[in-house]
Motif scaffolding. Structure first.
Motif, PDB file in Angstrom:
ATOM      1  N   CYS A 107      11.959   7.260 -31.479  1.00 44.69           N
ATOM      2  CA  CYS A 107      10.581   7.831 -31.284  1.00 44.69           C
ATOM      3  C   CYS A 107      10.156   8.496 -32.703  1.00 44.69           C
ATOM      4  O   CYS A 107       9.112   9.050 -32.670  1.00 44.69           O
ATOM      5  N   ASP A 108      10.898   8.329 -33.651  1.00 50.12           N
ATOM      6  CA  ASP A 108      10.374   9.230 -34.923  1.00 50.12           C
ATOM      7  C   ASP A 108       9.961   8.310 -36.016  1.00 50.12           C
ATOM      8  O   ASP A 108      10.347   8.675 -37.194  1.00 50.12           O
ATOM      9  N   GLN A 109       9.433   6.994 -35.511  1.00 49.59           N
ATOM     10  CA  GLN A 109       9.054   6.039 -36.729  1.00 49.59           C
ATOM     11  C   GLN A 109       7.389   6.294 -36.383  1.00 49.59           C
ATOM     12  O   GLN A 109       6.915   5.375 -35.563  1.00 49.59           O
ATOM     13  N   THR A 174      21.622 -13.087 -37.180  1.00 47.08           N
ATOM     14  CA  THR A 174      20.364 -12.041 -36.956  1.00 47.08           C
ATOM     15  C   THR A 174      19.155 -12.608 -37.652  1.00 47.08           C
ATOM     16  O   THR A 174      19.289 -13.174 -38.796  1.00 47.08           O
ATOM     17  N   VAL A 175      18.127 -12.633 -37.110  1.00 46.16           N
ATOM     18  CA  VAL A 175      16.865 -12.736 -38.072  1.00 46.16           C
ATOM     19  C   VAL A 175      16.035 -11.602 -38.099  1.00 46.16           C
ATOM     20  O   VAL A 175      15.948 -10.654 -37.195  1.00 46.16           O
ATOM     21  N   SER A 176      15.189 -11.415 -38.904  1.00 46.87           N
ATOM     22  CA  SER A 176      14.234 -10.106 -39.113  1.00 46.87           C
ATOM     23  C   SER A 176      12.853 -10.528 -39.010  1.00 46.87           C
ATOM     24  O   SER A 176      12.207 -11.413 -39.254  1.00 46.87           O
ATOM     25  N   VAL A 177      12.091  -9.193 -38.747  1.00 47.78           N
ATOM     26  CA  VAL A 177      10.707  -9.034 -38.842  1.00 47.78           C
ATOM     27  C   VAL A 177      10.409  -7.926 -39.865  1.00 47.78           C
ATOM     28  O   VAL A 177      10.868  -6.874 -39.728  1.00 47.78           O
ATOM     29  N   SER A 178       9.501  -8.225 -40.953  1.00 55.70           N
ATOM     30  CA  SER A 178       9.161  -7.434 -41.730  1.00 55.70           C
ATOM     31  C   SER A 178       8.442  -5.827 -41.257  1.00 55.70           C
ATOM     32  O   SER A 178       7.751  -6.185 -40.408  1.00 55.70           O
ATOM     33  N   PHE A 179       8.825  -4.750 -41.556  1.00 53.66           N
ATOM     34  CA  PHE A 179       8.099  -3.578 -41.062  1.00 53.66           C
ATOM     35  C   PHE A 179       8.476  -2.298 -42.227  1.00 53.66           C
ATOM     36  O   PHE A 179       9.210  -1.541 -41.746  1.00 53.66           O
ATOM     37  N   GLU A 180       7.894  -2.554 -42.870  1.00 55.43           N
ATOM     38  CA  GLU A 180       8.036  -1.636 -44.344  1.00 55.43           C
ATOM     39  C   GLU A 180       7.735  -0.216 -43.900  1.00 55.43           C
ATOM     40  O   GLU A 180       8.380   0.594 -44.324  1.00 55.43           O
ATOM     41  N   ASP A 181       6.916  -0.286 -42.885  1.00 54.17           N
ATOM     42  CA  ASP A 181       6.487   1.112 -42.512  1.00 54.17           C
ATOM     43  C   ASP A 181       7.706   1.791 -41.576  1.00 54.17           C
ATOM     44  O   ASP A 181       7.724   2.994 -41.504  1.00 54.17           O
ATOM     45  N   GLY A 182       8.675   1.070 -41.120  1.00 53.46           N
ATOM     46  CA  GLY A 182       9.652   1.597 -40.670  1.00 53.46           C
ATOM     47  C   GLY A 182      10.683   2.413 -41.403  1.00 53.46           C
ATOM     48  O   GLY A 182      11.283   3.285 -41.055  1.00 53.46           O
ATOM     49  N   LYS A 183      10.441   2.252 -42.790  1.00 53.53           N
ATOM     50  CA  LYS A 183      11.197   3.439 -43.656  1.00 53.53           C
ATOM     51  C   LYS A 183      10.726   4.844 -43.466  1.00 53.53           C
ATOM     52  O   LYS A 183      11.578   5.877 -43.937  1.00 53.53           O
ATOM     53  N   THR A 184       9.538   5.190 -42.974  1.00 56.46           N
ATOM     54  CA  THR A 184       9.164   6.562 -42.977  1.00 56.46           C
ATOM     55  C   THR A 184       9.537   6.840 -41.423  1.00 56.46           C
ATOM     56  O   THR A 184       9.248   6.232 -40.306  1.00 56.46           O
ATOM     57  N   ASP A 185      10.531   7.924 -41.520  1.00 58.28           N
ATOM     58  CA  ASP A 185      10.849   8.345 -40.358  1.00 58.28           C
ATOM     59  C   ASP A 185      10.606  10.158 -40.577  1.00 58.28           C
ATOM     60  O   ASP A 185      10.428  10.488 -41.574  1.00 58.28           O
ATOM     61  N   ILE A 186      10.850  10.811 -39.180  1.00 65.28           N
ATOM     62  CA  ILE A 186      10.716  12.375 -39.691  1.00 65.28           C
ATOM     63  C   ILE A 186      11.996  12.960 -39.312  1.00 65.28           C
ATOM     64  O   ILE A 186      12.535  13.130 -38.108  1.00 65.28           O
ATOM     65  N   ASP A 187      12.491  13.549 -40.437  1.00 70.44           N
ATOM     66  CA  ASP A 187      13.673  14.202 -40.359  1.00 70.44           C
ATOM     67  C   ASP A 187      13.601  15.778 -40.563  1.00 70.44           C
ATOM     68  O   ASP A 187      14.473  16.657 -40.285  1.00 70.44           O
ATOM     69  N   THR A 188      12.754  16.104 -41.362  1.00 65.98           N
ATOM     70  CA  THR A 188      12.318  17.501 -41.978  1.00 65.98           C
ATOM     71  C   THR A 188      10.851  17.817 -41.697  1.00 65.98           C
ATOM     72  O   THR A 188      10.065  16.879 -41.537  1.00 65.98           O
TER      73      THR A 188
END
Length: 203
Positions: A107-109, A174-188
């Motif tokens: 839930c934090d992407q 495994t195959v992939s779908v690009s999701f560069e915004d996935g690197k942004t999550d909320i930890d702090t």
């Protein structure tokens, strides 16, 4: 070949240790992160969404009132993500025992969209691969879809070993779908403040 059946599992049981408060309840554009994730999941799979709760379960459950989701309480949430995947999958199988696969998300992407989930599902529906994962930060991660043949392995996960461990075990299938915004999550809180500013500026 007919459409494969699947459930969506949202992992929302974590301790949010680095944040110091429940990240599931953080607000972006008038919605909590858990509401945002739930609504995205429902838009993709209106009937089969399981949300795994643990830390702050009562408050998080209140955010889900009126939404067509099932909840599973992970009493062992302090053990880490592996235990939440196990609880979520057990719950999903209890609701529908002939699943062809599960889509696991967190839930934090904040930049996740229903379009990305549809892209993952489209690739999975049209292939016989074991896993369709999201690609970001030069690696693979969630959201990801796991075929039913991997359910025993998912149910064996322990501690903080999550879906990434299973992806690495089956990287050749495994195959992939690009999701560069996935690197942004909320930890702090600092990350949260930055993302709030980005949200304000977006159209």
């Amino acid at each position: 070949m007919g459409q494969k059946t699947f459930s969506i599992i949202i992992l929302a049981a974590g301790l949010s240790k680095r944040l110091g408060e429940a990240k599931q309840l953080l607000q972006l554009n008038g919605q909590s992160l858990i509401q945002k994730a739930a609504n995205i999941a429902i838009s993709v799979s209106p009937k089969d969404v399981v949300i795994v709760l643990g830390h702050y379960a009562d408050q998080v459950e209140k955010e889900l009132e009126g939404l067509n989701v099932s909840t599973a309480i992970n009493i062992h949430y302090k053990q880490g993500m592996g235990s939440s995947i196990k609880y979520g999958l057990q719950s999903a199988l209890g609701l529908c025992n002939n699943l062809d696969g599960v889509l696991i998300m967190v839930c934090d992407q904040p930049f996740l969209s229903s379009k990305h989930l549809f892209d993952l599902l489209s690739k999975w529906q049209n292939s016989d691969t074991s896993i369709v994962a999201s690609q970001y930060n030069a690696g693979l991660g969630v959201p990801a879809i796991f075929d039913q043949k991997l359910f025993p392995e998912l149910l064996e996960l322990k501690g903080d070993k999550g879906g990434k461990k299973v992806i690495l075990n089956h990287i050749t299938n495994t195959v992939s779908v690009s999701f560069e915004d996935g690197k942004t999550d909320i930890d702090t809180l600092e990350e949260y403040q930055k993302i709030k500013e980005t949200y304000k500026k977006s159209p």
